[in-house]
Design a protein around this motif. Structure first.
Motif, PDB file in Angstrom:
ATOM      1  N   SER A  87     -11.184 -15.726   7.063  1.00 56.85           N
ATOM      2  CA  SER A  87     -11.113 -15.915   8.540  1.00 56.85           C
ATOM      3  C   SER A  87      -9.384 -15.606   9.774  1.00 56.85           C
ATOM      4  CB  SER A  87      -9.095 -17.490   7.982  1.00 56.85           C
ATOM      5  OG  SER A  87      -8.294 -16.998   7.069  1.00 56.85           O
ATOM      6  N   TRP A  88      -9.395 -14.246   8.536  1.00 55.87           N
ATOM      7  CA  TRP A  88      -8.956 -13.121   9.274  1.00 55.87           C
ATOM      8  C   TRP A  88      -9.859 -11.814  10.067  1.00 55.87           C
ATOM      9  CZ3 TRP A  88     -10.249 -13.374   3.657  1.00 55.87           C
ATOM     10  CH2 TRP A  88     -10.730 -12.521   3.101  1.00 55.87           C
ATOM     11  N   PRO A 145      -5.452  -2.015  11.279  1.00 56.00           N
ATOM     12  CA  PRO A 145      -4.538  -2.510  12.216  1.00 56.00           C
ATOM     13  C   PRO A 145      -3.595  -2.602  10.986  1.00 56.00           C
ATOM     14  CG  PRO A 145      -6.090  -4.241  12.555  1.00 56.00           C
ATOM     15  CD  PRO A 145      -6.182  -3.291  11.541  1.00 56.00           C
ATOM     16  N   TRP A 146      -3.201  -4.021  10.533  1.00 57.71           N
ATOM     17  CA  TRP A 146      -2.457  -4.702  10.434  1.00 57.71           C
ATOM     18  C   TRP A 146      -2.092  -4.169   8.413  1.00 57.71           C
ATOM     19  CZ3 TRP A 146      -7.381  -6.871  10.019  1.00 57.71           C
ATOM     20  CH2 TRP A 146      -7.682  -7.341   9.310  1.00 57.71           C
ATOM     21  N   LEU A 147      -2.759  -3.135   8.472  1.00 58.32           N
ATOM     22  CA  LEU A 147      -1.777  -2.201   6.695  1.00 58.32           C
ATOM     23  C   LEU A 147      -1.293  -0.976   6.985  1.00 58.32           C
ATOM     24  CD1 LEU A 147      -4.809  -2.764   3.982  1.00 58.32           C
ATOM     25  CD2 LEU A 147      -2.024  -3.433   4.270  1.00 58.32           C
ATOM     26  N   PRO A 148       0.318  -1.194   7.545  1.00 59.29           N
ATOM     27  CA  PRO A 148       0.409   0.012   8.594  1.00 59.29           C
ATOM     28  C   PRO A 148       0.698   1.303   7.001  1.00 59.29           C
ATOM     29  CG  PRO A 148       1.385  -1.769   8.593  1.00 59.29           C
ATOM     30  CD  PRO A 148       0.576  -2.377   8.013  1.00 59.29           C
ATOM     31  N   VAL A 149       0.586   2.471   6.720  1.00 60.98           N
ATOM     32  CA  VAL A 149       1.150   3.310   6.220  1.00 60.98           C
ATOM     33  C   VAL A 149       2.258   3.795   6.296  1.00 60.98           C
ATOM     34  CG1 VAL A 149       0.342   5.500   4.517  1.00 60.98           C
ATOM     35  CG2 VAL A 149      -0.973   3.554   5.325  1.00 60.98           C
ATOM     36  N   GLY A 200       1.135 -11.809  13.925  1.00 62.69           N
ATOM     37  CA  GLY A 200       0.363 -10.999  13.741  1.00 62.69           C
ATOM     38  C   GLY A 200      -1.485 -11.503  13.081  1.00 62.69           C
ATOM     39  N   TYR A 201      -1.102 -12.572  12.985  1.00 58.06           N
ATOM     40  CA  TYR A 201      -2.515 -12.911  11.977  1.00 58.06           C
ATOM     41  C   TYR A 201      -3.357 -13.387  13.596  1.00 58.06           C
ATOM     42  CZ  TYR A 201       0.050 -14.315   7.976  1.00 58.06           C
ATOM     43  OH  TYR A 201       0.496 -14.560   6.920  1.00 58.06           O
ATOM     44  N   VAL A 222       0.921  -1.277  -0.430  1.00 58.22           N
ATOM     45  CA  VAL A 222       0.168  -0.515   0.238  1.00 58.22           C
ATOM     46  C   VAL A 222       0.746   1.515  -0.154  1.00 58.22           C
ATOM     47  CG1 VAL A 222      -1.755  -0.819   1.173  1.00 58.22           C
ATOM     48  CG2 VAL A 222       0.204   0.174   2.476  1.00 58.22           C
ATOM     49  N   LEU A 223       0.757   2.455  -0.899  1.00 59.19           N
ATOM     50  CA  LEU A 223       0.538   3.484  -0.308  1.00 59.19           C
ATOM     51  C   LEU A 223       0.583   4.873   0.374  1.00 59.19           C
ATOM     52  CD1 LEU A 223      -0.191   3.957  -4.298  1.00 59.19           C
ATOM     53  CD2 LEU A 223       2.797   3.247  -3.619  1.00 59.19           C
ATOM     54  N   PRO A 224       1.655   5.565   0.963  1.00 55.87           N
ATOM     55  CA  PRO A 224       0.887   6.541   2.004  1.00 55.87           C
ATOM     56  C   PRO A 224      -0.159   7.208   1.522  1.00 55.87           C
ATOM     57  CG  PRO A 224       3.100   7.042   1.001  1.00 55.87           C
ATOM     58  CD  PRO A 224       2.393   6.079   0.803  1.00 55.87           C
ATOM     59  N   THR A 225      -0.963   7.366   0.145  1.00 55.28           N
ATOM     60  CA  THR A 225      -2.410   7.641   0.111  1.00 55.28           C
ATOM     61  C   THR A 225      -3.083   6.998   0.896  1.00 55.28           C
ATOM     62  OG1 THR A 225      -2.459   6.555  -1.351  1.00 55.28           O
ATOM     63  CG2 THR A 225      -1.315   8.850  -2.160  1.00 55.28           C
ATOM     64  N   LEU A 226      -2.449   6.067   1.030  1.00 55.96           N
ATOM     65  CA  LEU A 226      -3.801   5.331   2.307  1.00 55.96           C
ATOM     66  C   LEU A 226      -4.280   5.376   3.427  1.00 55.96           C
ATOM     67  CD1 LEU A 226      -5.926   2.777   2.137  1.00 55.96           C
ATOM     68  CD2 LEU A 226      -3.952   1.623   3.024  1.00 55.96           C
TER      69      LEU A 226
END
Length: 304
Positions: free
Chosen positions: A274-275, A123-127, A225-226, A112-116
């Motif tokens: 499942s996540w 929470p598991w997609l850090p920018v 982290g899962y 992912v990019l900073p634009t997100l």
């Protein structure tokens, strides 16, 4: 499992998709299971998620919200274009043109990019301000792109990045292995791809990144982290009998996982995610895609 039982699996899933699926998954089901004459309806549904710069956004990938395109969303779009029979230059080139604008010096693209950062996200997609390229995203993208036969300046550098990333994989995680397999399935150097797949299979078993016996989940640790219970089973790595990862598992291990997949269908006909559930809306939007994926796996192994 009897023929009547397998027919009921499909019928219940179809009812779920008509009841709860987005137009996108309804159209995808029609194409994949012979309910539509071609992929034009699916391609039209996907077009609603396109951005002005030729990429995709708007929750196409349910956990990635907002109007700003992201590489992981591009991976999802390319897989859908493949199902629609639209992996042609007219559809693929705009995506690759956009990817060229977000590619790092390493040759790959971040997840992912900073634009997100301006939009809701799990929470598991850090920018990060300067995100690094990742095989997680680049591998998923390269799979359908390489199968398309489309040529583009972005591809050679991305292939080299993915090769280096796969060769460097040691301590990894299930989604990382899955993404590597997507690249290896279509990597130009087939001998190298088979060698790396064999190595990753051994790594997977050594690090216990696969639940081999669903009756005993306590024997397999959940990856850091899962979510609790977010296990990956043999069919996740080998979604069809011709998958490179099929050789990683015995017939008994594969059949146990397929039995578990069939038994996991919920009472409403869909399959659960499942996540981790961070938003009720994203869970509702994700389940139809998970359901279509489950049906594809079961059909590939002759269970439907």
């Amino acid at each position: 499992m009897t023929a009547n039982q397998t027919a009921q699996i499909t019928e219940r899933a179809e009812t779920f998709l008509w009841t709860s699926g987005r137009v996108l998954e309804q159209r995808r089901f029609e194409v994949l299971f012979g309910r539509a004459p071609d992929g034009s309806g699916l391609a039209a549904a996907l077009a609603a998620y396109r951005t002005a710069d030729g990429a995709y956004a708007y929750g196409l990938e349910p956990d990635i919200r907002g109007p700003e395109p992201q590489p992981l969303t591009a991976a999802t779009a390319l897989m859908i274009l493949e199902d629609a029979g639209r992996l042609d230059p007219a559809s693929v080139t705009p995506v690759l043109d956009w990817l060229s604008t977000v590619t790092t010096a390493e040759g790959g693209v971040p997840a992912v990019l900073p634009t997100l950062g301006a939009y809701p996200r799990p929470p598991w997609l850090p920018v990060a301000a300067e995100p690094a390229a990742d095989v997680l995203s680049t591998g998923q993208i390269l799979g359908p792109v390489l199968r398309s036969g489309v040529t583009h300046p972005w591809i050679p550098g991305a292939v080299e990045f993915a090769r280096r990333g796969v060769e460097a994989m040691e301590q990894t995680h299930p989604y990382g292995v899955e993404s590597a397999l997507m690249f290896l399935a279509s990597a130009p150097d087939r001998a190298w791809a088979r060698e790396q797949a064999d190595r990753l299979g051994k790594l997977l078993r050594e690090q216990r990144m696969v639940l081999l016996d669903p009756a005993h989940p306590e024997d397999t640790p959940v990856a850091p982290g899962y979510a609790p219970g977010e296990y990956h089973l043999p069919y996740d790595y080998a979604p069809s009998p011709d998958s490179l990862a099929r050789a990683w598992f015995s017939d008994e291990e594969m059949q146990r996982s397929l039995d578990h997949l069939a038994a996991s269908q919920d009472s409403d006909g869909g399959w659960p995610i499942s996540w981790a559930k961070w938003s009720a809306t994203t869970e509702v939007e994700a389940r139809p895609g998970v359901t279509v994926k489950a049906l594809r796996v079961l059909r590939a192994y002759g269970r439907l």
